[in-house]
Write an enzyme that holds these catalytic residues in place. Structure first.
Site, PDB file in Angstrom:
ATOM      1  N   HIS A  14       0.871  -1.197   0.000  1.00 39.24           N
ATOM      2  CA  HIS A  14       0.000   0.000   0.000  1.00 39.24           C
ATOM      3  C   HIS A  14       0.898   1.234   0.000  1.00 39.24           C
ATOM      4  CE1 HIS A  14      -3.833   2.124   1.392  1.00 39.24           C
ATOM      5  NE2 HIS A  14      -2.929   3.075   1.243  1.00 39.24           N
ATOM      6  N   HIS A  16       1.541   5.413  -1.678  1.00 36.89           N
ATOM      7  CA  HIS A  16       1.158   6.597  -2.457  1.00 36.89           C
ATOM      8  C   HIS A  16       2.416   7.189  -3.083  1.00 36.89           C
ATOM      9  CE1 HIS A  16      -2.947   6.826  -0.794  1.00 36.89           C
ATOM     10  NE2 HIS A  16      -2.380   6.264   0.255  1.00 36.89           N
ATOM     11  N   LEU A  17       2.440   7.244  -4.427  1.00 43.05           N
ATOM     12  CA  LEU A  17       3.610   7.820  -5.102  1.00 43.05           C
ATOM     13  C   LEU A  17       3.327   9.178  -5.718  1.00 43.05           C
ATOM     14  CD1 LEU A  17       5.341   4.796  -6.909  1.00 43.05           C
ATOM     15  CD2 LEU A  17       6.072   5.995  -4.838  1.00 43.05           C
ATOM     16  N   ARG A  18       2.026   9.572  -5.786  1.00 46.21           N
ATOM     17  CA  ARG A  18       1.657  10.858  -6.416  1.00 46.21           C
ATOM     18  C   ARG A  18       2.103  10.890  -7.884  1.00 46.21           C
ATOM     19  NH1 ARG A  18      -1.311  10.961  -1.889  1.00 46.21           N
ATOM     20  NH2 ARG A  18      -0.291  11.890  -0.105  1.00 46.21           N
ATOM     21  N   LYS A  98      -9.315  -0.341  -5.623  1.00 45.43           N
ATOM     22  CA  LYS A  98      -9.375   0.319  -4.324  1.00 45.43           C
ATOM     23  C   LYS A  98     -10.745   0.939  -4.092  1.00 45.43           C
ATOM     24  CE  LYS A  98      -7.899   2.077  -0.484  1.00 45.43           C
ATOM     25  NZ  LYS A  98      -6.824   2.969  -0.160  1.00 45.43           N
ATOM     26  N   HIS A 135     -10.473   1.146   1.992  1.00 46.19           N
ATOM     27  CA  HIS A 135     -10.218   2.175   3.001  1.00 46.19           C
ATOM     28  C   HIS A 135     -11.382   2.045   3.970  1.00 46.19           C
ATOM     29  CE1 HIS A 135      -8.640   6.051   4.588  1.00 46.19           C
ATOM     30  NE2 HIS A 135      -9.825   5.961   5.175  1.00 46.19           N
ATOM     31  N   HIS A 173      -4.487  -0.698   5.895  1.00 50.51           N
ATOM     32  CA  HIS A 173      -4.032   0.102   7.049  1.00 50.51           C
ATOM     33  C   HIS A 173      -4.961  -0.029   8.258  1.00 50.51           C
ATOM     34  CE1 HIS A 173      -6.877   2.785   5.140  1.00 50.51           C
ATOM     35  NE2 HIS A 173      -6.018   3.207   4.235  1.00 50.51           N
ATOM     36  N   ASP A 246       1.442   2.620   3.502  1.00 51.25           N
ATOM     37  CA  ASP A 246       0.604   3.815   3.330  1.00 51.25           C
ATOM     38  C   ASP A 246       1.470   5.073   3.391  1.00 51.25           C
ATOM     39  OD1 ASP A 246      -1.663   5.263   2.820  1.00 51.25           O
ATOM     40  OD2 ASP A 246      -2.451   5.172   4.853  1.00 51.25           O
TER      41      ASP A 246
HETATM   42  O1  DOR Z   1      -3.266   9.346   5.767  1.00 48.16           O
HETATM   43  C1  DOR Z   1      -3.636   9.090   4.635  1.00 48.16           C
HETATM   44  N1  DOR Z   1      -3.096   9.679   3.549  1.00 48.16           N
HETATM   45  N2  DOR Z   1      -4.647   8.223   4.476  1.00 48.16           N
HETATM   46  C2  DOR Z   1      -5.203   7.989   3.286  1.00 48.16           C
HETATM   47  O2  DOR Z   1      -6.110   7.201   3.213  1.00 48.16           O
HETATM   48  C3  DOR Z   1      -4.765   8.738   2.089  1.00 48.16           C
HETATM   49  C4  DOR Z   1      -3.393   9.221   2.247  1.00 48.16           C
HETATM   50  C5  DOR Z   1      -3.023  10.261   1.203  1.00 48.16           C
HETATM   51  O3  DOR Z   1      -3.271  10.015   0.024  1.00 48.16           O
HETATM   52  O4  DOR Z   1      -2.454  11.265   1.571  1.00 48.16           O
HETATM   53 ZN    ZN Z   2      -3.353   5.073   1.625  1.00 45.99          ZN
END
Ligand code: DOR
Ligand code: ZN
Length: 345
Positions: A14, A16-18, A98, A135, A173, A246
């Site tokens: 899990h 996040h790479l943006r 997701k 989520h 998470h 995460d």
């Molecule tokens: O803390 C978090 N940040 N929880 C999420 O579900 C999304 C993530 C984000 O994309 O920043």
């Molecule tokens: Zn996440």
């Protein structure tokens, strides 16, 4: 005393790479230590079609070495086409889908409001063996934020799983003893990821002695008994629990604000922290299960054949306090204690 540990190269289930400059800045932090990662689709706009996932994967590949494999996901909306999901999976473009309840977290406005409207997609996913990643928080304003995960299990997750019993689901998470108990009570088609930061902080870390925006994430960390339940689950050897960091970068401007964003950026020091958490629990021999074996087993993927060595040192390991992202600095998660496990890569 164990001073050195060699494990199959870990995966992050899990992440996040943006996109854009932020992607270029943060992706190497994960690719340095991890072989694969499940990439979250909550871009703006979100990744909702197979074609968008394929294009995003190509952008990630420009930011990472060939040794790293991004495993893509689609963002489920009420307009998602079951045929597109199945075709993207069959073509090897996506690994999972997701589910964000609308409004639950960062960039979740396009998420699901009426779960009956995604029933056909979930049925098609069950048929094709495509995992649903949840989520797990309700967004009902009446529900206290600390109860949102437990209520999600009762009101949303359990009904979805009863309606589509063949669906493979990963509770992402997890933050509560309730979620741990639910996973343990269910058959093998339910798994859960646990983040690094939820193994380390409880809600006091966020709120006592001044508000700490870099510890704020969603689902928000709960009371200490829940953190202890998460550590027990992660270190228990139960194959249904595996690492999903995460890791979620936001610039300091966005975090240190009157309305700060949710997310902890842990990619840089995750493995050093985990080694310490497992060592303290007397479970270093189970670290590889959590980081490198249980995830591939759930996803029906092979374990990585390359390895990674962790070495205990006498002096604290140094790591950057911030990563420069192009749009401003991103603060690296501070576990609140010195780290002694060095990662040899
Ligand atoms: O803390 C978090 N940040 N929880 C999420 O579900 C999304 C993530 C984000 O994309 O920043
Ligand atoms: Zn996440």
């Amino acid at each position: 005393m164990i001073q050195s540990l060699t494990i199959p190269r870990p995966d992050d289930w899990h992440l996040h790479l943006r996109d854009g400059a932020m992607l270029q800045a943060v992706a190497p932090e994960t690719a340095r230590h991890f072989a694969r990662a499940i990439i979250m689709p909550n871009l703006v706009p979100p990744v909702v079609t197979g074609a968008q996932a394929e294009a995003y994967r190509a952008r990630i590949r420009t930011a990472t070495p060939d040794s790293f494999t991004p495993l893509m996901t689609l963002y489920l909306t009420e307009a998602t086409d079951p045929a597109d999901v199945v075709a993207a999976h069959r073509a090897g473009i996506i690994t999972a889908v997701k589910l964000y309840p609308a409004g639950a977290t960062t960039n979740s406005a396009s998420g699901v409001r009426d779960f009956d409207r995604v029933r056909a997609v979930l049925d098609a996913m069950a048929e094709a063996g495509i995992p649903l990643l949840t989520h797990g928080e309700v967004t009902d304003p009446e529900i206290d934020i600390f109860d949102r995960e437990a209520v999600f299990i009762d009101r949303v997750l359990d009904p979805i799983r009863r309606a589509t019993p063949g669906l493979r689901v990963v509770m992402e998470h997890i933050t509560t003893a309730d979620a741990v108990a639910y996973v343990q009570s269910q058959p093998e088609n339910l798994g859960a990821t646990i983040t690094t930061h939820h193994l380390v902080i409880n809600r006091n870390h966020i709120l006592v002695g001044g508000i700490k925006p870099h510890y704020y994430c969603l689902p928000v960390a709960k009371r200490e008994t829940h953190r202890v339940a998460l550590v027990q689950a992660a270190t228990s050897g139960d194959a249904r629990f595996f690492l999903g960091t995460d890791s979620a970068p936001h610039t300091d401007d966005a975090k240190e604000s009157a309305c700060g964003c949710a997310g902890c950026f842990t990619a840089t020091n995750t493995l050093s922290i985990l080694a310490q958490v497992f060592e303290e629990a007397g479970a270093l021999d189970r670290l590889a299960g959590f980081t490198s074996r249980n995830g591939p087993a759930f996803y029906r993927l092979p374990e990585n054949t390359t390895t990674l060595t962790l070495q205990k040192s006498d002096t604290p390991v140094s790591y950057p306090a911030k990563i420069e992202s192009g749009a401003g600095p991103v603060t690296v998660f501070d576990p609140g204690f010195p780290l002694y496990w060095r990662i040899l890569d």
